[in-house]
Motif scaffolding. Structure first.
Motif, PDB file in Angstrom:
ATOM      1  N   LYS A 183       0.861  -1.197  -0.201  1.00 47.65           N
ATOM      2  CA  LYS A 183      -0.073  -0.013  -0.148  1.00 47.65           C
ATOM      3  C   LYS A 183       0.839   1.353  -0.056  1.00 47.65           C
ATOM      4  CE  LYS A 183      -3.927  -1.955   0.612  1.00 47.65           C
ATOM      5  NZ  LYS A 183      -5.281  -2.049  -0.351  1.00 47.65           N
ATOM      6  N   ILE A 184       0.508   2.367  -0.859  1.00 45.23           N
ATOM      7  CA  ILE A 184       1.283   3.611  -0.678  1.00 45.23           C
ATOM      8  C   ILE A 184       0.153   4.619   0.121  1.00 45.23           C
ATOM      9  CG2 ILE A 184       2.291   5.468  -1.878  1.00 45.23           C
ATOM     10  CD1 ILE A 184       3.348   3.223  -3.833  1.00 45.23           C
ATOM     11  N   LEU A 185       0.531   5.249   0.837  1.00 45.38           N
ATOM     12  CA  LEU A 185      -0.436   6.267   1.308  1.00 45.38           C
ATOM     13  C   LEU A 185       0.066   7.677   1.360  1.00 45.38           C
ATOM     14  CD1 LEU A 185      -2.843   7.460   3.310  1.00 45.38           C
ATOM     15  CD2 LEU A 185      -1.187   6.715   5.314  1.00 45.38           C
ATOM     16  N   TRP A 186      -0.496   8.461   0.406  1.00 44.24           N
ATOM     17  CA  TRP A 186       0.104   9.876   0.353  1.00 44.24           C
ATOM     18  C   TRP A 186      -0.740  10.786   1.359  1.00 44.24           C
ATOM     19  CZ3 TRP A 186       3.504  11.493  -3.194  1.00 44.24           C
ATOM     20  CH2 TRP A 186       3.966  10.444  -4.242  1.00 44.24           C
ATOM     21  N   VAL A 187      -0.050  11.655   1.974  1.00 46.37           N
ATOM     22  CA  VAL A 187      -0.538  12.583   2.831  1.00 46.37           C
ATOM     23  C   VAL A 187      -0.146  13.986   2.396  1.00 46.37           C
ATOM     24  CG1 VAL A 187      -0.664  13.640   5.315  1.00 46.37           C
ATOM     25  CG2 VAL A 187      -0.698  11.020   4.807  1.00 46.37           C
ATOM     26  N   ILE A 188      -1.360  14.767   1.887  1.00 43.70           N
ATOM     27  CA  ILE A 188      -0.844  16.056   0.873  1.00 43.70           C
ATOM     28  C   ILE A 188      -1.701  17.042   1.694  1.00 43.70           C
ATOM     29  CG2 ILE A 188      -0.719  17.226  -1.088  1.00 43.70           C
ATOM     30  CD1 ILE A 188      -0.308  14.211  -2.193  1.00 43.70           C
ATOM     31  N   THR A 189      -1.172  18.250   2.337  1.00 41.00           N
ATOM     32  CA  THR A 189      -2.053  19.141   2.694  1.00 41.00           C
ATOM     33  C   THR A 189      -1.193  20.500   2.157  1.00 41.00           C
ATOM     34  OG1 THR A 189      -0.863  19.073   4.979  1.00 41.00           O
ATOM     35  CG2 THR A 189      -2.777  18.060   4.778  1.00 41.00           C
ATOM     36  N   GLY A 190      -1.902  21.719   2.269  1.00 41.09           N
ATOM     37  CA  GLY A 190      -1.528  22.901   2.092  1.00 41.09           C
ATOM     38  C   GLY A 190      -1.934  23.368   0.714  1.00 41.09           C
ATOM     39  N   GLU A 191      -2.596  24.590   0.534  1.00 41.95           N
ATOM     40  CA  GLU A 191      -2.821  25.162  -0.922  1.00 41.95           C
ATOM     41  C   GLU A 191      -1.468  25.207  -1.833  1.00 41.95           C
ATOM     42  OE1 GLU A 191      -4.567  28.792  -0.673  1.00 41.95           O
ATOM     43  OE2 GLU A 191      -2.877  29.644   0.683  1.00 41.95           O
ATOM     44  N   GLU A 192      -0.602  25.340  -1.116  1.00 42.45           N
ATOM     45  CA  GLU A 192       0.804  25.307  -1.928  1.00 42.45           C
ATOM     46  C   GLU A 192       1.013  24.185  -2.681  1.00 42.45           C
ATOM     47  OE1 GLU A 192       2.231  23.937   1.864  1.00 42.45           O
ATOM     48  OE2 GLU A 192       0.823  25.321   1.069  1.00 42.45           O
ATOM     49  N   LYS A 193       0.427  22.876  -2.338  1.00 38.40           N
ATOM     50  CA  LYS A 193       0.623  21.675  -2.937  1.00 38.40           C
ATOM     51  C   LYS A 193      -0.313  21.346  -4.017  1.00 38.40           C
ATOM     52  CE  LYS A 193       3.786  20.760   0.193  1.00 38.40           C
ATOM     53  NZ  LYS A 193       3.468  19.478   1.224  1.00 38.40           N
ATOM     54  N   ALA A 194      -1.280  22.352  -4.366  1.00 40.73           N
ATOM     55  CA  ALA A 194      -2.369  22.252  -5.263  1.00 40.73           C
ATOM     56  C   ALA A 194      -1.801  21.552  -6.694  1.00 40.73           C
ATOM     57  CB  ALA A 194      -3.347  23.250  -5.407  1.00 40.73           C
ATOM     58  N   GLU A 195      -0.780  22.385  -7.378  1.00 42.98           N
ATOM     59  CA  GLU A 195      -0.548  22.019  -8.670  1.00 42.98           C
ATOM     60  C   GLU A 195       0.295  20.803  -8.620  1.00 42.98           C
ATOM     61  OE1 GLU A 195       2.901  23.434 -11.626  1.00 42.98           O
ATOM     62  OE2 GLU A 195       2.484  24.694 -10.143  1.00 42.98           O
ATOM     63  N   MET A 196       1.006  20.552  -7.573  1.00 48.51           N
ATOM     64  CA  MET A 196       1.841  19.107  -7.926  1.00 48.51           C
ATOM     65  C   MET A 196       0.701  17.816  -7.518  1.00 48.51           C
ATOM     66  SD  MET A 196       4.702  19.526  -8.673  1.00 48.51           S
ATOM     67  CE  MET A 196       5.370  21.273  -9.235  1.00 48.51           C
ATOM     68  N   LEU A 197      -0.190  18.373  -6.478  1.00 51.20           N
ATOM     69  CA  LEU A 197      -1.152  17.022  -6.535  1.00 51.20           C
ATOM     70  C   LEU A 197      -1.889  16.846  -7.775  1.00 51.20           C
ATOM     71  CD1 LEU A 197      -2.980  15.294  -4.961  1.00 51.20           C
ATOM     72  CD2 LEU A 197      -4.406  17.085  -4.024  1.00 51.20           C
ATOM     73  N   ASN A 198      -2.206  17.670  -8.525  1.00 52.98           N
ATOM     74  CA  ASN A 198      -2.652  17.622  -9.859  1.00 52.98           C
ATOM     75  C   ASN A 198      -1.933  16.767 -10.721  1.00 52.98           C
ATOM     76  OD1 ASN A 198      -5.219  18.053 -11.627  1.00 52.98           O
ATOM     77  ND2 ASN A 198      -3.909  19.340 -12.675  1.00 52.98           N
ATOM     78  N   ARG A 199      -0.757  17.179 -10.741  1.00 55.26           N
ATOM     79  CA  ARG A 199       0.197  16.717 -11.644  1.00 55.26           C
ATOM     80  C   ARG A 199       0.509  15.146 -11.256  1.00 55.26           C
ATOM     81  NH1 ARG A 199       5.162  21.000 -12.719  1.00 55.26           N
ATOM     82  NH2 ARG A 199       5.962  19.071 -13.810  1.00 55.26           N
ATOM     83  N   LEU A 200       0.333  14.913  -9.858  1.00 53.20           N
ATOM     84  CA  LEU A 200       0.498  13.647  -9.224  1.00 53.20           C
ATOM     85  C   LEU A 200      -0.600  12.701  -9.917  1.00 53.20           C
ATOM     86  CD1 LEU A 200       1.775  11.377  -7.340  1.00 53.20           C
ATOM     87  CD2 LEU A 200       0.181  12.446  -5.500  1.00 53.20           C
TER      88      LEU A 200
END
Length: 230
Positions: A183-200
């Motif tokens: 299993k891989i669990l991503w924990v992503i918070t903060g509006e500064e991560k928005a672009e990279m979350l979309n690209r992920l």
């Protein structure tokens, strides 16, 4: 890939802790142990505190590091230092099965090999039950840094970065080990991560995080980070 969105980073941390606790119980019931690698970060430290509140058979849980900065023991730059701070004043047993990356070794290449061997010895297969990851604003994950030669490592499970990043060389799990996790669990918070979350989510190969397997993967994020998803 499954994605769950929450209103705040604190909610994400709590949900991540609950998710890990469920995986611990499930794996221990199935095979007697649970193996996990943990990344650093503000929300992950909250996650660890929340996880510590769960009543779990900790003697059967084996914790590894996803990555670590090359710095002295106890240094505030070290993920291990912050991990120990996060579990202070919790109900966790004093003797946890934590396997630190030996970043103060004289021979760091040998330390990488020995860390890989420790993972294989405990797991027996070299496959961790769960790897927890975060993402940087430049798209890095673990210490898989944009443009670094460590991205090309395919013959080792643990390796060193070729260049300093934010002032430190690092030791990190590599793609081969991360991508075979149960299993891989991503924990992503903060509006500064928005672009990279979309690209992920779109598996953009131009960022290191985009080359992580999306099979058996879950993302826990907050609304401010999810605004750019399309």
């Amino acid at each position: 890939m499954e994605i769950r969105t929450f209103q705040s980073a604190s909610e994400v941390a709590k949900e991540a802790a609950d998710y890990i606790a469920d995986r611990i119980r499930e794996n221990i019931a199935k095979k007697g142990i649970f193996t996990m690698a943990i990344s650093g970060g503000r929300t992950p430290w909250e996650m660890i505190k929340a996880l510590a509140a769960h009543d779990l058979p900790w003697e059967k849980v084996f914790l590894f590091q996803v990555d670590e900065r090359i710095a002295p023991d106890g240094h505030p730059d070290r993920n291990l230092t912050q991990l120990f701070k996060s579990i202070e004043d919790t109900k966790l047993p004093t003797r946890l099965n934590i396997f630190p990356m030996h970043v103060v070794a004289e021979d760091l290449d040998q330390a990488c090999l020995e860390y890989s061997e420790s993972i294989r010895r405990i797991t027996e297969t070299g496959k961790l039950d769960l790897i927890h990851l975060g993402i940087g604003t430049d798209g890095h994950t673990a210490s898989l840094i944009p443009g670094d030669e460590v991205l090309q490592v395919v013959d080792r499970d643990v390796a060193l970065t070729g260049n300093p990043y934010q002032g430190r060389y690092r030791m990190t799990l590599t793609y081969p080990l991360i991508n075979q996790a149960e299993k891989i669990l991503w924990v992503i918070t903060g509006e500064e991560k928005a672009e990279m979350l979309n690209r992920l989510l779109h598996q953009d190969p131009a960022i290191p995080a985009g080359n992580i397997s999306q099979e058996h993967t879950i993302i826990l994020t907050e609304e401010s980070a999810a605004v750019s998803i399309n």
